[in-house]
Design an enzyme around this catalytic site. Structure first.
Site, PDB file in Angstrom:
ATOM      1  N   GLY A  37       0.810  -1.226   0.000  1.00 54.40           N
ATOM      2  CA  GLY A  37       0.000   0.000   0.000  1.00 54.40           C
ATOM      3  C   GLY A  37       0.836   1.267   0.000  1.00 54.40           C
ATOM      4  O   GLY A  37       0.348   2.341  -0.325  1.00 54.40           O
ATOM      5  N   LYS A  49      -7.238  10.761   5.635  1.00 53.30           N
ATOM      6  CA  LYS A  49      -8.684  10.908   5.399  1.00 53.30           C
ATOM      7  C   LYS A  49      -9.485  10.295   6.541  1.00 53.30           C
ATOM      8  O   LYS A  49     -10.572  10.778   6.871  1.00 53.30           O
ATOM      9  CB  LYS A  49      -9.084  10.296   4.052  1.00 53.30           C
ATOM     10  CG  LYS A  49      -9.104  11.304   2.932  1.00 53.30           C
ATOM     11  CD  LYS A  49      -7.774  11.612   2.316  1.00 53.30           C
ATOM     12  CE  LYS A  49      -7.060  12.821   2.808  1.00 53.30           C
ATOM     13  NZ  LYS A  49      -5.736  13.013   2.190  1.00 53.30           N
ATOM     14  N   GLY A 175       1.271  23.733   1.917  1.00 50.67           N
ATOM     15  CA  GLY A 175       0.805  23.014   0.731  1.00 50.67           C
ATOM     16  C   GLY A 175      -0.304  22.057   1.127  1.00 50.67           C
ATOM     17  O   GLY A 175      -1.020  22.278   2.117  1.00 50.67           O
ATOM     18  N   ILE A 177      -0.266  18.849   2.336  1.00 48.49           N
ATOM     19  CA  ILE A 177      -0.138  18.176   3.636  1.00 48.49           C
ATOM     20  C   ILE A 177      -0.322  19.177   4.769  1.00 48.49           C
ATOM     21  O   ILE A 177      -1.050  18.934   5.736  1.00 48.49           O
ATOM     22  CB  ILE A 177       1.228  17.451   3.755  1.00 48.49           C
ATOM     23  CG1 ILE A 177       1.285  16.292   2.750  1.00 48.49           C
ATOM     24  CG2 ILE A 177       1.464  16.948   5.174  1.00 48.49           C
ATOM     25  CD1 ILE A 177       2.562  15.475   2.783  1.00 48.49           C
ATOM     26  N   GLY A 263       7.192  19.303   0.739  1.00 50.83           N
ATOM     27  CA  GLY A 263       7.346  18.503  -0.471  1.00 50.83           C
ATOM     28  C   GLY A 263       8.049  17.190  -0.179  1.00 50.83           C
ATOM     29  O   GLY A 263       8.434  16.916   0.964  1.00 50.83           O
ATOM     30  N   ARG A 264       8.181  16.374  -1.212  1.00 52.67           N
ATOM     31  CA  ARG A 264       8.773  15.046  -1.053  1.00 52.67           C
ATOM     32  C   ARG A 264       9.866  14.829  -2.097  1.00 52.67           C
ATOM     33  O   ARG A 264       9.869  15.490  -3.143  1.00 52.67           O
ATOM     34  CB  ARG A 264       7.680  13.968  -1.192  1.00 52.67           C
ATOM     35  CG  ARG A 264       6.564  14.107  -0.168  1.00 52.67           C
ATOM     36  CD  ARG A 264       5.500  13.032  -0.348  1.00 52.67           C
ATOM     37  NE  ARG A 264       6.009  11.710  -0.119  1.00 52.67           N
ATOM     38  CZ  ARG A 264       5.990  11.074   1.072  1.00 52.67           C
ATOM     39  NH1 ARG A 264       5.461  11.666   2.129  1.00 52.67           N
ATOM     40  NH2 ARG A 264       6.481   9.863   1.198  1.00 52.67           N
ATOM     41  N   HIS A 431     -31.295  18.065  -9.387  1.00 47.52           N
ATOM     42  CA  HIS A 431     -31.657  19.119  -8.429  1.00 47.52           C
ATOM     43  C   HIS A 431     -32.318  18.480  -7.217  1.00 47.52           C
ATOM     44  O   HIS A 431     -33.131  17.576  -7.374  1.00 47.52           O
ATOM     45  CB  HIS A 431     -32.635  20.099  -9.086  1.00 47.52           C
ATOM     46  CG  HIS A 431     -33.101  21.161  -8.130  1.00 47.52           C
ATOM     47  ND1 HIS A 431     -32.307  22.228  -7.790  1.00 47.52           N
ATOM     48  CD2 HIS A 431     -34.265  21.304  -7.452  1.00 47.52           C
ATOM     49  CE1 HIS A 431     -32.968  22.996  -6.928  1.00 47.52           C
ATOM     50  NE2 HIS A 431     -34.155  22.459  -6.698  1.00 47.52           N
TER      51      HIS A 431
HETATM   52  P1  NAD Z   1       3.426  20.530  -1.506  1.00 49.03           P
HETATM   53  O1  NAD Z   1       4.343  20.686  -2.654  1.00 49.03           O
HETATM   54  O2  NAD Z   1       1.972  20.334  -1.722  1.00 49.03           O
HETATM   55  O3  NAD Z   1       3.550  21.800  -0.535  1.00 49.03           O
HETATM   56  C1  NAD Z   1       4.777  22.246  -0.025  1.00 49.03           C
HETATM   57  C2  NAD Z   1       4.566  23.665   0.461  1.00 49.03           C
HETATM   58  O4  NAD Z   1       5.698  24.079   1.190  1.00 49.03           O
HETATM   59  C3  NAD Z   1       4.386  24.667  -0.672  1.00 49.03           C
HETATM   60  O5  NAD Z   1       3.291  25.482  -0.383  1.00 49.03           O
HETATM   61  C4  NAD Z   1       5.704  25.413  -0.685  1.00 49.03           C
HETATM   62  O6  NAD Z   1       5.582  26.725  -1.180  1.00 49.03           O
HETATM   63  C5  NAD Z   1       6.064  25.387   0.795  1.00 49.03           C
HETATM   64  N1  NAD Z   1       7.477  25.534   1.126  1.00 49.03           N
HETATM   65  C6  NAD Z   1       8.556  25.009   0.489  1.00 49.03           C
HETATM   66  N2  NAD Z   1       9.698  25.336   1.153  1.00 49.03           N
HETATM   67  C7  NAD Z   1       9.335  26.062   2.231  1.00 49.03           C
HETATM   68  C8  NAD Z   1      10.049  26.669   3.307  1.00 49.03           C
HETATM   69  N3  NAD Z   1      11.365  26.586   3.397  1.00 49.03           N
HETATM   70  N4  NAD Z   1       9.337  27.346   4.246  1.00 49.03           N
HETATM   71  C9  NAD Z   1       7.990  27.450   4.164  1.00 49.03           C
HETATM   72  N5  NAD Z   1       7.269  26.887   3.170  1.00 49.03           N
HETATM   73  C10 NAD Z   1       7.924  26.196   2.224  1.00 49.03           C
HETATM   74  O7  NAD Z   1       4.064  19.340  -0.627  1.00 49.03           O
HETATM   75  P2  NAD Z   1       3.478  18.557   0.621  1.00 49.03           P
HETATM   76  O8  NAD Z   1       2.315  19.247   1.186  1.00 49.03           O
HETATM   77  O9  NAD Z   1       4.656  18.250   1.478  1.00 49.03           O
HETATM   78  O10 NAD Z   1       2.970  17.215  -0.047  1.00 49.03           O
HETATM   79  C11 NAD Z   1       3.914  16.322  -0.675  1.00 49.03           C
HETATM   80  C12 NAD Z   1       3.304  15.638  -1.865  1.00 49.03           C
HETATM   81  O11 NAD Z   1       2.247  14.786  -1.455  1.00 49.03           O
HETATM   82  C13 NAD Z   1       2.701  16.622  -2.860  1.00 49.03           C
HETATM   83  O12 NAD Z   1       3.044  16.233  -4.159  1.00 49.03           O
HETATM   84  C14 NAD Z   1       1.236  16.504  -2.634  1.00 49.03           C
HETATM   85  O13 NAD Z   1       0.478  16.790  -3.778  1.00 49.03           O
HETATM   86  C15 NAD Z   1       1.072  15.058  -2.185  1.00 49.03           C
HETATM   87  N6  NAD Z   1      -0.109  14.940  -1.342  1.00 49.03           N
HETATM   88  C16 NAD Z   1      -1.325  14.917  -1.935  1.00 49.03           C
HETATM   89  C17 NAD Z   1      -2.460  14.864  -1.159  1.00 49.03           C
HETATM   90  C18 NAD Z   1      -3.803  14.847  -1.823  1.00 49.03           C
HETATM   91  O14 NAD Z   1      -3.877  14.572  -3.012  1.00 49.03           O
HETATM   92  N7  NAD Z   1      -4.876  15.175  -1.117  1.00 49.03           N
HETATM   93  C19 NAD Z   1      -2.367  14.864   0.226  1.00 49.03           C
HETATM   94  C20 NAD Z   1      -1.114  14.921   0.789  1.00 49.03           C
HETATM   95  C21 NAD Z   1       0.000  14.956   0.007  1.00 49.03           C
END
Ligand code: NAD
Length: 452
Positions: A37, A49, A175, A177, A263-264, A431
């Protein structure tokens, strides 16, 4: 034994590819060193979720029950029970995947894989000989300086291990997460601070989206620092002291926990690097998901591109089809983005911020003008449609509101298939439903909305 394919990593990309191959009668081994998974099922989509469902119900009861005429007394959120719900859902999801792997004759090998060549994969004590390899090793959360030098800072992986709720939390990165966890903690009245480097949270979405979510988070007491960075962090008694460089100057802030969600990064092992695969952010592939070594494929987060479970799954299917000899290409023209904030956010295709205003028609229909929204006491949000100015072809859609993540499929089908706004306008929307918000935006693009 010669396998048709060895898949490395049983996350959404890998397990889906393995099932597809198994369904087509191929001899396939799926090597996984941890749980099936991957991140999505164990430390990502599914557990978040589950947590968000609990707090959503809690906030619905607290905020709406009286107005809806339902008396509920002594409402409480019992965190151990919330965790137990989350753990049950994760276990059930894992078991479901294991059942499917068995059903379609996928051999699950519990070991860490090391790729020795384009036809040999070492999995623990055994060496698997194969015609094809699919690399689906996923990604890990980035832990940037100064946080990498301070023990005890959380990434999303750690949040799921918490046994009790923190007294306060500072979230670095607003972002997907960051916003989903800010929604969780703030609904439980835990003080939350978000520090976002860009000029608004959810920077990949339009500004009007961020405005609704910012308003909703601030209502729950979340402090949001935009265009800001944490430049210093030090452990203190039972927490951390952070130095934030913000528009207003330097601010000191303390919190019991810090969550870094910036980010990742793709998980690329030394064995993969040694193979000579082309790497650009992640493992580079063509649209058939083939790397520069034609019988080695890569799918999902390890590609370092769009890191979404649903994209990984589709890439897994494309790789599997190509391995079966059916030419298949990945189409990224209509990738939905979904955010489980409150209200939810979803978008697909072109965003307003990226559109040339002289070439498009944009209409945003407010949720407050929707009858179904009134019945559930919701008014914050909108549906926005972007269409080509001359042809009215639907180019993009954004929805903010309850069930936005489910409703987005109308936009995905429209954008993916090049549907015209008139095609959608002439499709009867039931509706009273929230989907009439989309209808309102479509009517606005075509001519004028009836209900505004
Ligand atoms: P993200 O890319 O969505 O967000 C990272 C955020 O951190 C951005 O807003 C960025 O501007 C900010 N940032 C970067 N460096 C920074 C710093 N030094 N100080 C302050 N802010 C900073 O990444 P995430 O939220 O870590 O998620 C990781 C991945 O997992 C993404 O690709 C995301 O789409 C995915 N994810 C998707 C879902 C979903 O589909 N619902 C849920 C969770 C995660």
């Amino acid at each position: 034994m010669l396998y048709d394919a060895v898949v490395i990593g049983a996350g959404p990309g890998g397990y889906v590819a393995a099932i597809k191959l198994g369904q087509r009668g191929k001899k396939v081994a799926l090597v996984e060193k941890s749980f099936v998974g991957g991140t999505c099922t164990n430390w990502g989509c599914i557990p978040t979720k589950a947590l968000l469902s609990s707090v959503h119900l809690y906030s619905e009861i607290v905020e709406k029950s009286r107005q809806l005429g339902v008396t509920v007394e002594n409402v409480q959120c019992d965190f151990p029970a919330v965790r137990s719900h989350m753990n049950k859902v994760v276990t059930m999801s894992r078991k479901g995947i294991e059942y499917l792997l068995k059903k379609y004759n996928v051999e699950l090998v519990s070991a860490e894989a090391v790729i020795e060549s384009n036809s040999l994969v070492k999995a623990g004590e055994t060496t698997l000989e194969t015609k094809n390899i699919i690399i689906a090793t996923g990604s890990y959360p980035s832990l940037i300086p100064p946080f990498d030098r301070v023990p005890g800072v959380w990434t999303s992986d750690d949040v799921f291990k918490m046994e009790k709720l923190p007294e306060s939390i500072l979230i670095v990165g607003g972002g997907v997460i960051g916003v989903e966890f800010a929604t969780f903690f703030s609904t439980l009245k835990i003080p939350v601070t978000i520090v976002e480097v860009m000029d608004h949270i959810l920077p990949t979405e339009d500004k009007d989206v961020a405005e609704v979510i910012t308003k909703s988070l601030k209502k729950k007491g979340v402090q949001i620092y935009e265009s800001s960075k944490v430049v210093g962090v030090e452990p203190i008694d039972d927490g951390f002291r952070c130095l934030i460089e913000s528009k207003e100057g330097k601010i000191e802030k303390t919190a019991q926990k810090i969550l870094v969600s910036v980010g990742r990064r793709p998980k690329i092992g030394e064995d993969v690097k040694a193979l000579g695969l082309e790497i650009q952010r992640g493992i580079k592939t063509n649209t058939k998901m083939q790397t520069n070594i034609p019988n080695i494929y890569a799918v999902g987060d390890v590609r370092g591109q769009i890191m979404l479970a649903h994209v990984a799954m589709f890439e897994g299917v494309v790789a599997a089809k190509n391995i079966c000899g059916e030419e298949s290409h990945m189409d990224y023209s209509a990738v939905p983005s979904v955010i489980f904030s409150n209200p939810e956010v979803a978008s697909v295709g072109l965003h307003e911020k990226d559109a040339d205003p002289s070439q498009v028609k944009i209409f945003s229909f407010p949720l407050s003008a929707n009858g179904r929204a009134r019945t559930i006491l919701e008014r914050e949000g909108f549906a926005k449609v972007i269409a080509d100015k001359n042809t009215l072809k639907v180019l993009g859609m954004t929805i903010v509101g309850p069930s936005a993540t489910d409703m987005m499929m109308e936009g995905v089908v429209a954008v993916r298939n090049g549907l015209n706004a008139k095609d959608l306008e002439e499709s009867i929307h039931p509706h009273p439903t929230l989907t009439e918000t989309i209808l309102g935006a479509i009517e606005g693009v075509v001519e004028m909305p009836i209900h505004l």
